[in-house]
Design an enzyme around this catalytic site. Structure first.
Site, PDB file in Angstrom:
ATOM      1  N   ASP A  14      -1.364   0.434   4.755  1.00 56.87           N
ATOM      2  CA  ASP A  14      -1.496   1.572   3.726  1.00 56.87           C
ATOM      3  C   ASP A  14      -0.034   1.533   3.603  1.00 56.87           C
ATOM      4  O   ASP A  14       1.455   1.509   4.340  1.00 56.87           O
ATOM      5  CB  ASP A  14      -2.192   3.085   4.907  1.00 56.87           C
ATOM      6  CG  ASP A  14      -1.922   3.917   3.569  1.00 56.87           C
ATOM      7  OD1 ASP A  14      -2.561   3.613   2.036  1.00 56.87           O
ATOM      8  OD2 ASP A  14      -1.544   5.069   3.896  1.00 56.87           O
ATOM      9  N   ASP A  16       1.777   4.725   0.893  1.00 59.16           N
ATOM     10  CA  ASP A  16       2.181   6.305   0.903  1.00 59.16           C
ATOM     11  C   ASP A  16       1.817   7.066   2.483  1.00 59.16           C
ATOM     12  O   ASP A  16       0.488   7.167   2.450  1.00 59.16           O
ATOM     13  CB  ASP A  16       0.986   6.793  -0.034  1.00 59.16           C
ATOM     14  CG  ASP A  16       1.051   6.725  -1.499  1.00 59.16           C
ATOM     15  OD1 ASP A  16       2.838   6.852  -1.630  1.00 59.16           O
ATOM     16  OD2 ASP A  16       0.622   6.099  -2.145  1.00 59.16           O
TER      17      ASP A  16
END
Length: 316
Positions: A14, A16
Site C-alpha cells: 500500500d 499512503d
C-alpha cells in the site's frame, strides 16, 4: 536467521501510510524496496487513492528515491475506469466525482467524462479529490437517484497525514449515502481483492505478501484474496484496532514499519493482550510493553515540516 520476506516472491505495498505520508517518504521505505529488488523479489504498489494515475504515482515514488515503474502500480481509479468500460458502450457519458486523474482514466478507457445532470450520464464514478465540493456531489445525487450506476473507487473513511487522519473518499461517499439512503452499486478498491489478485497475476507470483497500514482495507483485502499480510504501524490502524479486529481483519504479521520484512517472522495470534498491553472494555489500551506492540508511530515530523507539506499541497 530467517527473514519474513524469504517465504514470498512478491511484496504488494500500500502507499499512503506505508511508503509515504502525503508527499514525504516514510523513513526506511526506499531502502526496503531497494533491498527487495537487490534480492530479486518482485514489488508492486496497490493504492485506493484515486487522485493520481499509475505513471504519476511511479514518478512520485521515483522522486522520493523509491524505485517504481508504471506497470507496477495499480490504482482504484484505473480499475474503476476499466470496470465501467466493460459495462458501458464506447463513448458513454460518465459523471466523474473526483480528481483529474480519475477523469483522465475514464477518458482513456474510451468513455466520456461529464460534470452535470444535463449530460445524462450512464454512470457516476466517485473517487477522492481535494477539490470535490457540494455542487458536483449534488449532480451525482440527482443522477444516481434517476437510476445511474454508482461506482465508488474506494470507501476509505480517512487518509493518513503527519497531523493525523484526514477525510478520505469514504467520507465523501458517506455524503451521497446519507442523501440517497443507499450504498454504491460497486466499490472497486480495497478491501475488494481485485487490486491484489491483479498484481499477483501480472507478476506471476505464487506466494504474494501484502503490506498495509489499514485493517479495514489492506488487511481485509489480503484476507479476502487469500494472501498473507503484514500490518505496519506507520499509518492509520493502531494496537487497539489490532487487538479488537475480527478474523477477517487480522494480519498474519505486525511490525513497526517496513523494516519488519527483513526480521524473523513472528505470526500474530488472536488475542486481547499483546506484548504487555491489553484492550480495556471501552476500547482503550492499557499496560506497558514494546513500542511496536503499543503502536508507537516512528514517523514524527516537526511543525516546520508539516507547514512545508501544507504549502506544497496548496500549490497543486
Amino acid at each position: 536467521m530467517s527473514r519474513l520476506v524469504d517465504a514470498y516472491d512478491l511484496v504488494i505495498f500500500d502507499l499512503d501510510g506505508v511508503v509515504y505520508l502525503i508527499d514525504r517518504p516514510i523513513p526506511g521505505a526506499a531502502e526496503a524496496v531497494e533491498r527487495l529488488r537487490a534480492d530479486g523479489t518482485a514489488v508492486a504498489y496497490a493504492t485506493n487513492n484515486a487522485s493520481r494515475r499509475a505513471a504519476e504515482v511511479a514518478d512520485l515514488l521515483t522522486g522520493m528515491g523509491v524505485p517504481a515503474r508504471p506497470d507496477e502500480v495499480l490504482t482504484s481509479a484505473g480499475a474503476s475506469a476499466t470496470l465501467l468500460a466493460r459495462e458501458l458502450p464506447a463513448g458513454a457519458p460518465v459523471l466523474v466525482v473526483g480528481a483529474d486523474a480519475l477523469r483522465d482514466e475514464v477518458r482513456d478507457a474510451g468513455l466520456t467524462p461529464v460534470e452535470t445532470f444535463e449530460d445524462k450520464p450512464a454512470a457516476v464514478v466517485q473517487g477522492y479529490g481535494a477539490d470535490v465540493g457540494w455542487r458536483i456531489l449534488a449532480e451525482a445525487a440527482l443522477w444516481v437517484r434517476a437510476g445511474a450506476r454508482w461506482v465508488a473507487t474506494n470507501t476509505d473513511r480517512t487518509l493518513p497525514s503527519p497531523r493525523g487522519p484526514l477525510p478520505g473518499n469514504g467520507s465523501l461517499v458517506a455524503v451521497l449515502r446519507t442523501a440517497l439512503n443507499r450504498d454504491p452499486d460497486v466499490v472497486v478498491g480495497k478491501p475488494q481483492p481485485a487490486l491484489f489478485t491483479t498484481a499477483a497475476s501480472q507478476s506471476g507470483a505464487k506466494r504474494p505478501l501484502t503490506v498495509g497500514d489499514r485493517l479495514d482495507t489492506d488487511i481485509e483485502g489480503a484476507v479476502t484474496a487469500g494472501m498473507d499480510s503484514l500490518l505496519v504501524l506507520t499509518g492509520v490502524s493502531g494496537p487497539a484496532d489490532l487487538l479488537a479486529a475480527p478474523p477477517e481483519r487480522r494480519p498474519t504479521y505486525v511490525a513497526a514499519d517496513v523494516s519488519g520484512l527483513f526480521e524473523e517472522p513472528v505470526p500474530l495470534e488472536p488475542a486481547t493482550e499483546r506484548g504487555g498491553w491489553r484492550l480495556t472494555g471501552d476500547g482503550a489500551l492499557d499496560g506497558a510493553g514494546e513500542p511496536v506492540d503499543a503502536g508507537e508511530k516512528p514517523v514524527d515530523l516537526s511543525k516546520k515540516e508539516i507547514e512545508e507539506i501544507e504549502n506544497e499541497l496548496e500549490k497543486k
